[in-house]
Design a protein around this motif. Structure first.
Motif, mmCIF file in Angstrom:
data_model
loop_
_atom_site.group_PDB
_atom_site.id
_atom_site.type_symbol
_atom_site.label_atom_id
_atom_site.label_comp_id
_atom_site.label_asym_id
_atom_site.label_seq_id
_atom_site.Cartn_x
_atom_site.Cartn_y
_atom_site.Cartn_z
ATOM 1 N N VAL A 40 0.817 -1.222 0.000
ATOM 2 C CA VAL A 40 0.000 0.000 0.000
ATOM 3 C C VAL A 40 0.848 1.268 0.000
ATOM 4 C CG1 VAL A 40 -1.745 1.349 1.232
ATOM 5 C CG2 VAL A 40 -2.018 -1.129 0.998
ATOM 6 N N PRO A 41 1.781 1.437 0.970
ATOM 7 C CA PRO A 41 2.556 2.682 0.957
ATOM 8 C C PRO A 41 3.418 2.850 -0.290
ATOM 9 C CG PRO A 41 3.398 1.166 2.632
ATOM 10 C CD PRO A 41 2.103 0.615 2.144
ATOM 11 N N LEU A 42 3.956 1.757 -0.835
ATOM 12 C CA LEU A 42 4.795 1.877 -2.032
ATOM 13 C C LEU A 42 3.965 2.249 -3.262
ATOM 14 C CD1 LEU A 42 7.395 -1.017 -1.636
ATOM 15 C CD2 LEU A 42 7.723 1.437 -1.279
ATOM 16 N N LEU A 43 2.752 1.704 -3.375
ATOM 17 C CA LEU A 43 1.878 2.081 -4.490
ATOM 18 C C LEU A 43 1.526 3.564 -4.412
ATOM 19 C CD1 LEU A 43 -0.631 -0.921 -4.822
ATOM 20 C CD2 LEU A 43 1.232 -0.295 -6.388
ATOM 21 N N VAL A 44 1.286 4.038 -3.200
ATOM 22 C CA VAL A 44 0.930 5.455 -3.012
ATOM 23 C C VAL A 44 2.134 6.357 -3.284
ATOM 24 C CG1 VAL A 44 0.198 7.178 -1.316
ATOM 25 C CG2 VAL A 44 -0.925 4.941 -1.380
ATOM 26 N N LEU A 45 3.300 6.002 -2.721
ATOM 27 C CA LEU A 45 4.478 6.870 -2.816
ATOM 28 C C LEU A 45 5.141 6.828 -4.191
ATOM 29 C CD1 LEU A 45 6.107 6.131 0.663
ATOM 30 C CD2 LEU A 45 4.925 8.216 -0.021
ATOM 31 N N LEU A 46 5.277 5.617 -4.738
ATOM 32 C CA LEU A 46 6.012 5.483 -5.996
ATOM 33 C C LEU A 46 5.162 5.767 -7.230
ATOM 34 C CD1 LEU A 46 8.120 2.229 -5.356
ATOM 35 C CD2 LEU A 46 8.843 4.621 -5.106
ATOM 36 N N LEU A 47 3.883 5.411 -7.169
ATOM 37 C CA LEU A 47 3.050 5.462 -8.369
ATOM 38 C C LEU A 47 1.838 6.368 -8.254
ATOM 39 C CD1 LEU A 47 3.331 1.650 -9.107
ATOM 40 C CD2 LEU A 47 4.350 3.463 -10.465
ATOM 41 N N GLY A 48 1.704 7.028 -7.122
ATOM 42 C CA GLY A 48 0.600 7.988 -6.977
ATOM 43 C C GLY A 48 -0.774 7.374 -6.901
ATOM 44 N N PHE A 49 -0.870 6.116 -6.442
ATOM 45 C CA PHE A 49 -2.178 5.484 -6.269
ATOM 46 C C PHE A 49 -2.995 6.228 -5.220
ATOM 47 C CE2 PHE A 49 -0.873 2.041 -8.817
ATOM 48 C CZ PHE A 49 -1.862 1.074 -8.913
ATOM 49 N N ASP A 50 -4.288 6.296 -5.439
ATOM 50 C CA ASP A 50 -5.205 6.727 -4.391
ATOM 51 C C ASP A 50 -5.162 5.685 -3.277
ATOM 52 O OD1 ASP A 50 -8.326 5.962 -3.598
ATOM 53 O OD2 ASP A 50 -7.872 8.101 -3.436
ATOM 54 N N GLN A 51 -5.280 6.132 -2.010
ATOM 55 C CA GLN A 51 -5.158 5.224 -0.863
ATOM 56 C C GLN A 51 -6.152 4.060 -0.952
ATOM 57 O OE1 GLN A 51 -2.879 5.708 1.643
ATOM 58 N NE2 GLN A 51 -3.456 3.860 2.744
ATOM 59 N N ARG A 52 -7.378 4.347 -1.333
ATOM 60 C CA ARG A 52 -8.403 3.305 -1.394
ATOM 61 C C ARG A 52 -8.097 2.294 -2.510
ATOM 62 N NH1 ARG A 52 -13.527 3.326 0.792
ATOM 63 N NH2 ARG A 52 -13.271 5.518 1.349
ATOM 64 N N LEU A 53 -7.651 2.796 -3.663
ATOM 65 C CA LEU A 53 -7.306 1.916 -4.774
ATOM 66 C C LEU A 53 -6.083 1.065 -4.422
ATOM 67 C CD1 LEU A 53 -7.820 1.061 -7.745
ATOM 68 C CD2 LEU A 53 -6.283 2.918 -8.431
ATOM 69 N N ALA A 54 -5.130 1.669 -3.734
ATOM 70 C CA ALA A 54 -3.926 0.933 -3.317
ATOM 71 C C ALA A 54 -4.293 -0.198 -2.360
ATOM 72 C CB ALA A 54 -2.933 1.886 -2.647
ATOM 73 N N ALA A 55 -5.196 0.084 -1.417
ATOM 74 C CA ALA A 55 -5.608 -0.936 -0.442
ATOM 75 C C ALA A 55 -6.339 -2.083 -1.135
ATOM 76 C CB ALA A 55 -6.504 -0.299 0.623
ATOM 77 N N GLY A 56 -7.227 -1.754 -2.080
ATOM 78 C CA GLY A 56 -7.957 -2.792 -2.804
ATOM 79 C C GLY A 56 -7.052 -3.631 -3.679
ATOM 80 N N THR A 57 -6.088 -2.987 -4.326
ATOM 81 C CA THR A 57 -5.129 -3.697 -5.177
ATOM 82 C C THR A 57 -4.252 -4.617 -4.335
ATOM 83 O OG1 THR A 57 -5.103 -1.849 -6.743
ATOM 84 C CG2 THR A 57 -3.254 -3.390 -6.848
ATOM 85 N N SER A 58 -3.820 -4.114 -3.181
ATOM 86 C CA SER A 58 -2.993 -4.902 -2.260
ATOM 87 C C SER A 58 -3.734 -6.147 -1.792
ATOM 88 C CB SER A 58 -2.599 -4.046 -1.057
ATOM 89 O OG SER A 58 -2.004 -4.826 -0.054
ATOM 90 N N LEU A 59 -4.998 -5.986 -1.433
ATOM 91 C CA LEU A 59 -5.780 -7.115 -0.934
ATOM 92 C C LEU A 59 -5.911 -8.201 -1.989
ATOM 93 C CD1 LEU A 59 -7.224 -7.776 1.747
ATOM 94 C CD2 LEU A 59 -9.358 -7.007 0.691
ATOM 95 N N ALA A 60 -6.107 -7.805 -3.241
ATOM 96 C CA ALA A 60 -6.207 -8.788 -4.325
ATOM 97 C C ALA A 60 -4.877 -9.512 -4.535
ATOM 98 C CB ALA A 60 -6.639 -8.096 -5.620
ATOM 99 N N ALA A 61 -3.775 -8.787 -4.419
ATOM 100 C CA ALA A 61 -2.445 -9.384 -4.612
ATOM 101 C C ALA A 61 -2.093 -10.358 -3.490
ATOM 102 C CB ALA A 61 -1.387 -8.281 -4.686
ATOM 103 N N ILE A 62 -2.704 -10.162 -2.332
ATOM 104 C CA ILE A 62 -2.415 -11.018 -1.178
ATOM 105 C C ILE A 62 -2.938 -12.445 -1.381
ATOM 106 C CG2 ILE A 62 -3.153 -11.412 1.227
ATOM 107 C CD1 ILE A 62 -2.756 -8.369 1.658
ATOM 108 N N VAL A 63 -3.989 -12.607 -2.186
ATOM 109 C CA VAL A 63 -4.600 -13.937 -2.363
ATOM 110 C C VAL A 63 -3.591 -14.964 -2.883
ATOM 111 C CG1 VAL A 63 -6.403 -15.259 -3.515
ATOM 112 C CG2 VAL A 63 -6.911 -12.962 -2.642
ATOM 113 N N PRO A 64 -2.929 -14.730 -4.038
ATOM 114 C CA PRO A 64 -1.952 -15.729 -4.497
ATOM 115 C C PRO A 64 -0.723 -15.791 -3.601
ATOM 116 C CG PRO A 64 -1.904 -13.798 -5.925
ATOM 117 C CD PRO A 64 -3.091 -13.640 -5.017
ATOM 118 N N THR A 65 -0.330 -14.644 -3.047
ATOM 119 C CA THR A 65 0.856 -14.599 -2.175
ATOM 120 C C THR A 65 0.662 -15.483 -0.952
ATOM 121 O OG1 THR A 65 1.172 -12.290 -2.857
ATOM 122 C CG2 THR A 65 2.429 -13.047 -0.960
ATOM 123 N N ALA A 66 -0.470 -15.303 -0.279
ATOM 124 C CA ALA A 66 -0.751 -16.085 0.924
ATOM 125 C C ALA A 66 -0.911 -17.564 0.598
ATOM 126 C CB ALA A 66 -2.012 -15.555 1.612
#
Length: 265
Positions: A40-66
């Motif tokens: 989340v913080p890297l998406l916001v800081l490096l790529l200018g993601f909106d906080q809500r979009l970053a959180a949603g994107t992170s949650l989706a990425a966690i599924v295969p990772t976990a």
């Protein structure tokens, strides 16, 4: 959202997604966390993601990772399957409660409370060293407690966007006397149904960049097993110290958010 997506496409963005995924996967496997505190913080800081979009994107990425993390820990028998499902059941319900309570509770106060919780955990990690032989025993007493822990974890995730392994791993080790490896493997399994449930809702509300989530998740899968393997090699005390350092970083992030929120208030 079209403007945001247009800005976060291209070679630099794709390279950033892969780099973020590699880092998140390593931490996920090593500490039994989802990696959202990195993504989340890297998406916001490096790529200018909106906080809500970053959180949603992170949650989706966690599924295969976990999922890869669970398989890695399961190979060595370091997953408590039924306790993980009890934690997940509580977390799914808790996340809904947290989301509904969000407009009614001070974010600044919650963040300071969470920082206080982390301070207690960090101090405890220096005092309590888990045994690698300690299992997570399921009894009539521990079963309801696991559901309660999951519920509270879900509420905190819904309120301030931090939960999962950051809460569950130390609680299982310090409160239930569980092996650090079982705590991490169980935490990762608990995250999967929680992340799937949250991602379905986020997709409906268009709060997920699916391409970014896919690249981050795929990249994370390549390093999650490495992190889990390293966790088995590290001495439990050294593992505690590394986890404490990780929690310090999260605590500082949360304290800075609390300070900014107070200034805005």
């Amino acid at each position: 959202m079209g403007e945001v997506v247009e800005r976060i496409r291209g070679p630099r963005a794709y390279a950033s997604f892969i780099g973020i995924g590699l880092a998140a996967g390593l931490l996920s496997g090593l500490f039994g966390v989802g990696g959202g505190t990195v993504i989340v913080p890297l998406l916001v800081l490096l790529l200018g993601f909106d906080q809500r979009l970053a959180a949603g994107t992170s949650l989706a990425a966690i599924v295969p990772t976990a999922t890869v993390g669970v398989v890695s820990y399961a190979v060595s028998g370091s997953v408590a399957w039924v306790p993980a499902l009890l934690l997940a059941a509580g977390a799914v319900v808790g996340a809904q409660i947290g989301t509904r309570l969000l407009p009614r509770i001070s974010q600044t106060a919650l963040r300071w409370f969470f920082v206080g919780f982390l301070v207690v955990v960090i101090v405890s990690l220096f005092l309590v060293i888990p045994s690698r032989d300690a299992a997570l025993e399921l009894t009539w007493a521990t079963g309801p407690l696991l559901v309660l822990v999951g519920l509270l974890t879900g509420v905190m995730a819904g309120l301030i966007g931090v939960g999962g392994g950051v809460i569950v791993v130390p609680v299982l080790m310090l409160g239930f006397g569980t092996s650090d490896l079982i705590a991490k493997g169980t935490s990762l399994l608990m995250m999967i149904p929680t992340a799937v449930s949250g991602t379905i809702g986020n997709v409906r509300h268009r709060n997920v960049d699916l391409l970014a989530a896919g690249l981050i998740g795929l990249a994370a899968c390549t390093t999650t097993a490495l992190g889990a393997w390293l966790a088995t090699l590290i001495d439990p005390f050294a593992g505690n110290m590394l986890f404490a350092a990780y929690l310090v970083v999260i605590g500082v992030q949360m304290a800075l958010k609390a300070i900014r929120g107070r200034k805005k208030g």
